[in-house]
Design a protein around this motif. Structure first.
Motif, PDB file in Angstrom:
ATOM      1  N   VAL A 669      69.390-102.068  11.309  1.00  0.00           N
ATOM      2  CA  VAL A 669      70.153-100.966  12.241  1.00  0.00           C
ATOM      3  C   VAL A 669      71.359-101.028  13.134  1.00  0.00           C
ATOM      4  O   VAL A 669      72.446-100.634  13.334  1.00  0.00           O
ATOM      5  CB  VAL A 669      69.231-100.442  12.981  1.00  0.00           C
ATOM      6  CG1 VAL A 669      69.290-100.082  13.942  1.00  0.00           C
ATOM      7  CG2 VAL A 669      68.003-100.021  12.503  1.00  0.00           C
ATOM      8  N   PHE A 670      70.973-102.604  13.492  1.00  0.00           N
ATOM      9  CA  PHE A 670      72.418-103.342  14.247  1.00  0.00           C
ATOM     10  C   PHE A 670      73.863-103.049  13.131  1.00  0.00           C
ATOM     11  O   PHE A 670      74.703-103.222  13.216  1.00  0.00           O
ATOM     12  CB  PHE A 670      72.367-105.182  14.845  1.00  0.00           C
ATOM     13  CG  PHE A 670      71.706-104.751  16.377  1.00  0.00           C
ATOM     14  CD1 PHE A 670      70.282-104.081  16.373  1.00  0.00           C
ATOM     15  CD2 PHE A 670      72.218-105.422  17.213  1.00  0.00           C
ATOM     16  CE1 PHE A 670      69.389-104.480  17.955  1.00  0.00           C
ATOM     17  CE2 PHE A 670      71.965-104.878  18.413  1.00  0.00           C
ATOM     18  CZ  PHE A 670      70.663-104.459  18.487  1.00  0.00           C
ATOM     19  N   GLY A 671      73.414-103.442  12.575  1.00  0.00           N
ATOM     20  CA  GLY A 671      74.762-103.642  10.918  1.00  0.00           C
ATOM     21  C   GLY A 671      75.423-102.208  10.808  1.00  0.00           C
ATOM     22  O   GLY A 671      76.222-101.912  10.453  1.00  0.00           O
ATOM     23  N   ILE A 672      74.304-101.455  10.968  1.00  0.00           N
ATOM     24  CA  ILE A 672      74.854 -99.964  10.089  1.00  0.00           C
ATOM     25  C   ILE A 672      75.590 -99.307  11.605  1.00  0.00           C
ATOM     26  O   ILE A 672      76.789 -98.786  11.503  1.00  0.00           O
ATOM     27  CB  ILE A 672      73.465 -98.618  10.345  1.00  0.00           C
ATOM     28  CG1 ILE A 672      74.341 -98.307   9.304  1.00  0.00           C
ATOM     29  CG2 ILE A 672      72.970 -98.101  10.987  1.00  0.00           C
ATOM     30  CD1 ILE A 672      74.873 -98.041   7.797  1.00  0.00           C
ATOM     31  N   THR A 673      75.063 -99.490  12.808  1.00  0.00           N
ATOM     32  CA  THR A 673      75.907 -99.415  14.054  1.00  0.00           C
ATOM     33  C   THR A 673      77.467-100.185  14.190  1.00  0.00           C
ATOM     34  O   THR A 673      78.224 -99.683  14.555  1.00  0.00           O
ATOM     35  CB  THR A 673      74.732 -99.924  15.334  1.00  0.00           C
ATOM     36  OG1 THR A 673      73.923 -99.140  15.308  1.00  0.00           O
ATOM     37  CG2 THR A 673      75.739 -99.569  17.035  1.00  0.00           C
ATOM     38  N   ARG A 674      77.403-101.484  13.791  1.00  0.00           N
ATOM     39  CA  ARG A 674      78.561-101.829  13.234  1.00  0.00           C
ATOM     40  C   ARG A 674      79.315-101.790  12.457  1.00  0.00           C
ATOM     41  O   ARG A 674      80.666-101.050  13.151  1.00  0.00           O
ATOM     42  CB  ARG A 674      77.999-103.805  13.785  1.00  0.00           C
ATOM     43  CG  ARG A 674      79.106-104.214  13.106  1.00  0.00           C
ATOM     44  CD  ARG A 674      79.296-105.511  12.642  1.00  0.00           C
ATOM     45  NE  ARG A 674      78.186-106.628  12.965  1.00  0.00           N
ATOM     46  CZ  ARG A 674      77.462-106.912  13.125  1.00  0.00           C
ATOM     47  NH1 ARG A 674      76.654-106.178  11.590  1.00  0.00           N
ATOM     48  NH2 ARG A 674      76.102-107.373  13.709  1.00  0.00           N
ATOM     49  N   GLU A 675      79.223-100.930  11.799  1.00  0.00           N
ATOM     50  CA  GLU A 675      79.959-100.472  10.754  1.00  0.00           C
ATOM     51  C   GLU A 675      80.216 -99.003  11.427  1.00  0.00           C
ATOM     52  O   GLU A 675      81.828 -98.357  11.356  1.00  0.00           O
ATOM     53  CB  GLU A 675      79.426-100.324   9.225  1.00  0.00           C
ATOM     54  CG  GLU A 675      79.012-101.056   8.840  1.00  0.00           C
ATOM     55  CD  GLU A 675      78.281-100.415   7.214  1.00  0.00           C
ATOM     56  OE1 GLU A 675      79.103-100.008   7.248  1.00  0.00           O
ATOM     57  OE2 GLU A 675      77.805-101.979   7.135  1.00  0.00           O
ATOM     58  N   MET A 676      79.196 -98.369  11.402  1.00  0.00           N
ATOM     59  CA  MET A 676      79.925 -96.818  11.991  1.00  0.00           C
ATOM     60  C   MET A 676      80.674 -96.850  13.673  1.00  0.00           C
ATOM     61  O   MET A 676      81.620 -96.507  13.766  1.00  0.00           O
ATOM     62  CB  MET A 676      78.861 -95.878  13.398  1.00  0.00           C
ATOM     63  CG  MET A 676      77.890 -95.660  11.766  1.00  0.00           C
ATOM     64  SD  MET A 676      76.371 -95.004  12.738  1.00  0.00           S
ATOM     65  CE  MET A 676      77.272 -93.080  12.946  1.00  0.00           C
ATOM     66  N   PHE A 677      81.234 -97.754  14.755  1.00  0.00           N
ATOM     67  CA  PHE A 677      81.416 -98.086  15.831  1.00  0.00           C
ATOM     68  C   PHE A 677      82.782 -98.899  15.821  1.00  0.00           C
ATOM     69  O   PHE A 677      84.102 -98.725  16.047  1.00  0.00           O
ATOM     70  CB  PHE A 677      80.892 -99.635  17.119  1.00  0.00           C
ATOM     71  CG  PHE A 677      79.810 -98.350  17.636  1.00  0.00           C
ATOM     72  CD1 PHE A 677      80.960 -97.580  19.087  1.00  0.00           C
ATOM     73  CD2 PHE A 677      78.475 -98.527  18.085  1.00  0.00           C
ATOM     74  CE1 PHE A 677      80.146 -96.688  19.730  1.00  0.00           C
ATOM     75  CE2 PHE A 677      77.798 -97.612  18.759  1.00  0.00           C
ATOM     76  CZ  PHE A 677      78.293 -97.100  19.763  1.00  0.00           C
ATOM     77  N   THR A 678      83.003-100.143  14.692  1.00  0.00           N
ATOM     78  CA  THR A 678      84.211-100.348  14.349  1.00  0.00           C
ATOM     79  C   THR A 678      84.470 -99.324  13.632  1.00  0.00           C
ATOM     80  O   THR A 678      85.901 -99.250  13.617  1.00  0.00           O
ATOM     81  CB  THR A 678      83.876-100.830  12.240  1.00  0.00           C
ATOM     82  OG1 THR A 678      82.871-101.882  12.664  1.00  0.00           O
ATOM     83  CG2 THR A 678      85.831-101.704  12.028  1.00  0.00           C
ATOM     84  N   ALA A 679      84.170 -98.284  12.569  1.00  0.00           N
ATOM     85  CA  ALA A 679      85.109 -97.226  11.972  1.00  0.00           C
ATOM     86  C   ALA A 679      85.182 -96.022  13.129  1.00  0.00           C
ATOM     87  O   ALA A 679      86.861 -95.940  13.431  1.00  0.00           O
ATOM     88  CB  ALA A 679      84.229 -96.164  11.041  1.00  0.00           C
ATOM     89  N   ILE A 680      84.932 -96.104  14.519  1.00  0.00           N
ATOM     90  CA  ILE A 680      86.038 -95.505  15.812  1.00  0.00           C
ATOM     91  C   ILE A 680      86.970 -95.802  16.301  1.00  0.00           C
ATOM     92  O   ILE A 680      87.902 -96.295  15.974  1.00  0.00           O
ATOM     93  CB  ILE A 680      84.865 -94.757  16.946  1.00  0.00           C
ATOM     94  CG1 ILE A 680      83.196 -94.012  15.964  1.00  0.00           C
ATOM     95  CG2 ILE A 680      85.115 -94.919  18.399  1.00  0.00           C
ATOM     96  CD1 ILE A 680      82.454 -94.287  17.293  1.00  0.00           C
TER      97      ILE A 680
END
Length: 870
Positions: A669-680
């Protein structure tokens, strides 16, 4: 140029600074002070051009000072004061206006130079001036809300070449006791004490009683003919002698009493002794103790901060985005636990602020707020029992008692306890089903995000989708929370049964019984990565590529040389690409984001010859089998006890294994959150809101969302990020706060984060919690970050804490010793599965051992014996 001799009178702190003014005060009290002169602070202030002051261009100011020609002027005036000293050496020290005052000491912020030749004084005066214009001083000023001063006084003092040096406090700096004084001393100059290079004799004085805490003094800091201060051998007959006589201690205490009366408060002094003559070099108020003592008296908002176990998940400095994310996550998860444990919704609403403050960020590092943790536990029935379970889980070494814990009435407590027991029993029957459902729900939520093309989404769309993800996953965190509770309960229950049934004297029996679980996901990445390294070693072209090229080039060229191996590595990264060092820190670059990082690990395995065969060990199964035989022998002929014990053991094994497996879902879950905030962050960079997409991690979650939604109180994110980066860089450079310390009132104002007085004291050899048996005698390798080394070459790994990313180093270690952690921490569980002797929870480990020290460690008893080099 305004230079004053030591007889000058009527000088103000605004002219010469706090340190110099205190020297004049000492002389006026008739105290023995080496002769000195002072350069007025206005000298440099008036020399610096106004345009450089307005710009606060420190680099230009330092260059300007370098170009000043002051040699003749200073030499002439100092000759008039000191004469023409041929062999006399001098100390050149700073004396800033705000330095050594009641509220701020500025300790270590400016320059000090010892054993300076008379002819070199002008050069070192300029070095003092330049030290006023550094990032270090700017950070100190900003942190304490002080203004930049362009003037700084300079003290030039005749150097005493001491036999003994030290510091003394007119009040105990550890306890705040006003009737207690502390004196610390070393052989030679005080540089060895102040820098921490030497341990000091310590004397605690109460009335006429002197408590001596003597250390072995094998080295002393002394000046060499080259002019440098170096550590020199002390004659063997002086190693264990007291560096101060009782008469000299009493003389120092008399000076402290005099200064306390004259200066209206306890003082922190530096002294030197030459041929039995006592000299005072400086004095300043004991600022931290004065402020802390006043707060202790008030007793307001007393909080104990502890990072015993959380440092495994959040090592080092943690960025604002990660902290803001986990602060909310902890709140939501433990509200769910409170509901499970029988707390009412009304009670939870009344204590919402408590749930929102379970963590703190101290100089950029994550800590447990034990006041909030214990307040949350006090909401549950059976508070004291729950507190013990929590302390075992978190590795907390000392209880924090709530000042006014409200006790429920007997009827209310009985009712609430009955509700809790009923819910616990119900959850015990449903936990396996709920765990499976949790895994399915998390997998579905993550797959839904993976199906999106984040590169084609706007920041607003990504934010909205993350909010949906959080709303989907957070309420379903019930299964891991329940499982964690049962892991604690059954772990403790198993331990009690071993003691109650008198099964064995083996202190590690409980851990041995938990070895050999083949269903723990934490060890799968290391087994698979070693298997990949083994395949690479058998493929000549691939082996040559991994041996000769750098990780990025290996990744780029592997498709042409060994496409089947690249496919297997891609499968590994798809499965475990989020499992890396610092995996729960959003700012961490994962293997999924940069595969070359995983290639670097495989490269180190290939070059070290780490293979499936070389790391093959059946020790975990052997330990398990042996432990089970001990149990069978002890319970032979006792069928009911044996049945109860085996049932408890089976439950403990399941919950401990499931704990690790469910925690891996947290990593995903932290991994996918990391990807999403990186995209932001990438959208913000594209739109000019940020200089670089990774700057997003220096903003909090709320700041990011408010900027998107139009509720942000600032539009200039670049300026905000610049301030944060500077502050967090300073956090990296600062000393690390104590493992456990107390604050009062406003946390970030006048509290001592480095006071380790409530940590356990060291006495002789070390000890901790034995996690995996085995006696190993080897040299230790102190590693602060796994990227520091490629291989331990059979040394014992010594570190502060580990997370799952550290397992790549484990195969090259003969044993593992960790300063933090508990029997349920990651390093304890994985070491058992890999059969590597391990000890965790070793207080003072990093303060005691250094790389190259020879030790003998016993993974069963937790004992660590420090040996002399052979």
């Amino acid at each position: 140029m305004k230079i004053y001799d030591s007889t000058y009178q009527n000088l103000a702190v605004t002219s010469i600074g706090g340190k110099a003014l205190n020297l004049y005060r000492l002389k006026s009290f008739g105290i023995n002070v080496p002769d000195f002169a002072v350069i007025d602070e206005s000298v440099i202030s008036e020399l610096i051009p106004d345009d450089l002051k307005r710009k606060k261009d420190f680099e230009a100011i330092r260059s300007f000072i370098d170009g000043l020609d002051i040699t003749q002027t200073i030499s002439d005036q100092l000759t008039g004061i000191f004469g023409t000293p041929e062999d006399q050496k001098f100390a050149v020290r700073s004396s800033a206006v705000q330095e050594d005052g009641k509220n701020f000491s500025f300790a270590g912020q400016f320059e000090t130079h010892l054993y300076v030749d008379f002819s070199d004084i002008p050069h070192f005066v300029k070095e003092i001036w330049k030290s006023n214009f550094t990032d270090r001083v700017s950070t100190y000023l900003e942190t304490n809300g002080l203004e930049q001063q362009f003037g700084i006084g300079v003290v030039i003092q005749k150097m005493v070449d001491p036999d003994v040096s030290g510091v003394a406090f007119g009040v105990n700096p550890n306890t705040g006791e006003a009737d207690s004084k502390v004196v610390c001393s070393v052989y030679g100059v005080g540089e060895g004490l102040v820098s921490g290079a030497l341990n000091a004799d310590t004397y605690i004085i109460k009335g006429q009683a002197i408590e001596e805490q003597l250390v072995k003094k094998e080295k002393a800091a002394r000046r060499q003919q080259s002019g440098h201060i170096e550590l020199m051998d002390v004659p063997a007959e002086q190693h264990d002698l007291s560096s101060l006589s009782k008469d000299k201690i009493n003389e120092i205490c008399q000076v402290l009493d005099l200064l306390k009366n004259e200066l209206k408060g306890p003082q922190d002094i530096e002294f030197a002794i030459k041929n039995s003559e006592l000299f005072l070099l400086q004095t300043r108020p004991v600022t931290a103790v004065i402020n802390q003592t006043e707060k202790i008296k008030s007793g307001k908002n007393r909080i104990i901060w502890d990072n015993s176990n959380i440092i495994e998940s959040y090592p080092g400095v943690t960025t604002p985005l990660t902290f803001s994310y986990i602060l909310t996550a902890y709140k939501n998860v433990y509200i769910q636990l409170a509901l499970i444990m029988g707390a009412s919704k009304k009670t939870i609403k009344e204590n919402e602020a408590v749930f929102g403050n379970m963590l703190g960020l101290i100089n950029g590092r994550v800590y447990y707020n034990l006041l909030s943790w214990y307040k949350v536990l006090s909401l549950f029935p059976g508070y004291h029992l729950n507190a013990r379970f929590m302390e075992n889980m978190m590795g907390v070494k000392e209880r924090f008692e709530l000042p006014k814990h409200k006790q429920s009435s007997k009827i209310s407590a009985l009712y609430r306890t009955s509700v809790m027991v009923f819910k616990i029993i119900g959850n015990l029957f449903t936990i396996k089903k709920e765990s499976k459902q949790f895994l399915a729900d998390v997998n579905q939520a993550i797959d839904d995000i993976k199906a999106l093309d984040l590169d084609e989404m706007t920041a607003f769309e990504i934010k909205d989708r993350w909010v949906d993800l959080d709303a989907e996953v957070t309420p379903k965190w019930k299964a891991p929370v329940i499982n964690d509770s049962f892991a604690m309960i059954y772990f403790g229950k198993l331990q009690k049964l071993i003691e109650k049934y008198n099964i064995s004297e083996n202190p590690n029996l409980q851990n041995d019984l938990l070895c050999g679980s083949k269903d723990i996901i934490s060890v799968e990445p290391i087994h698979r990565s070693i298997a990949l390294a083994t395949e690479i070693g058998k493929h000549p072209a691939a082996k040559q590529l991994f041996t000769e090229k750098e990780p990025q080039l290996i990744w780029e060229e592997l498709q042409n040389i060994a496409p089947e191996l690249k496919t297997k590595i891609e499968h590994y990264i798809a499965d475990f690409g989020d499992r890396c060092v610092g995996e729960l820190k959003l700012e961490t670059v994962s293997y999924k984001q940069d595969p070359s990082l995983f290639i670097a690990t495989l490269k180190s395995f290939v070059m070290q010859g780490v293979t499936t065969q070389s790391t093959a060990s059946n020790i975990d199964q052997e330990l398990r089998d042996s432990a089970e035989k001990e149990v069978s022998k002890a319970l032979k002929g006792k069928p009911f006890k044996k049945r109860k014990f085996n049932k408890t053991l089976a439950k403990t094994r399941y919950f401990v294994s499931n704990r690790e497996n469910l925690r891996y879902e947290r990593t995903r879950v932290f991994g996918i959150t990391r990807e999403m905030f990186t995209a932001i962050g990438q959208r913000f960079e594209e739109n000019g809101a940020l200089e670089h997409f990774r700057d997003i991690f220096y903003l909090s979650k709320e700041e990011i969302f408010q900027f998107i939604d139009g509720t942000s109180v600032t539009k200039n994110l670049k300026a905000l990020v610049k301030i944060r980066k500077e502050e967090y860089t300073s956090f990296e450079e600062m000393d690390i706060p104590a493992e456990r310390f107390t604050t009062y009132e406003t946390v970030n104002y006048n509290n001592d984060f480095f006071d380790s007085s409530i940590e356990n004291k060291l006495d002789g050899d070390l000890s901790g919690l034995g996690c995996c048996p085995g006696i190993v005698k080897a040299k230790v390798r102190l590693v602060k970050h796994p990227k520091e080394v490629d291989s331990l070459d059979g040394d014992i790994l010594v570190t502060s804490s580990t997370d799952p990313g550290w397992v790549t180093l484990f195969p090259t270690a003969s044993a593992i010793i960790v300063e933090r952690g508990s029997l349920l921490s990651h390093s304890a569980i994985v070491s058992r599965e890999m059969g590597i002797p391990c000890i965790v929870g070793v207080t003072g480990l990093l303060k005691t051992l250094k790389t190259g020290d020879l030790v003998e460690m016993d993974g069963s008893s937790g004992q660590i014996k420090i040996l002399k080099d052979e």
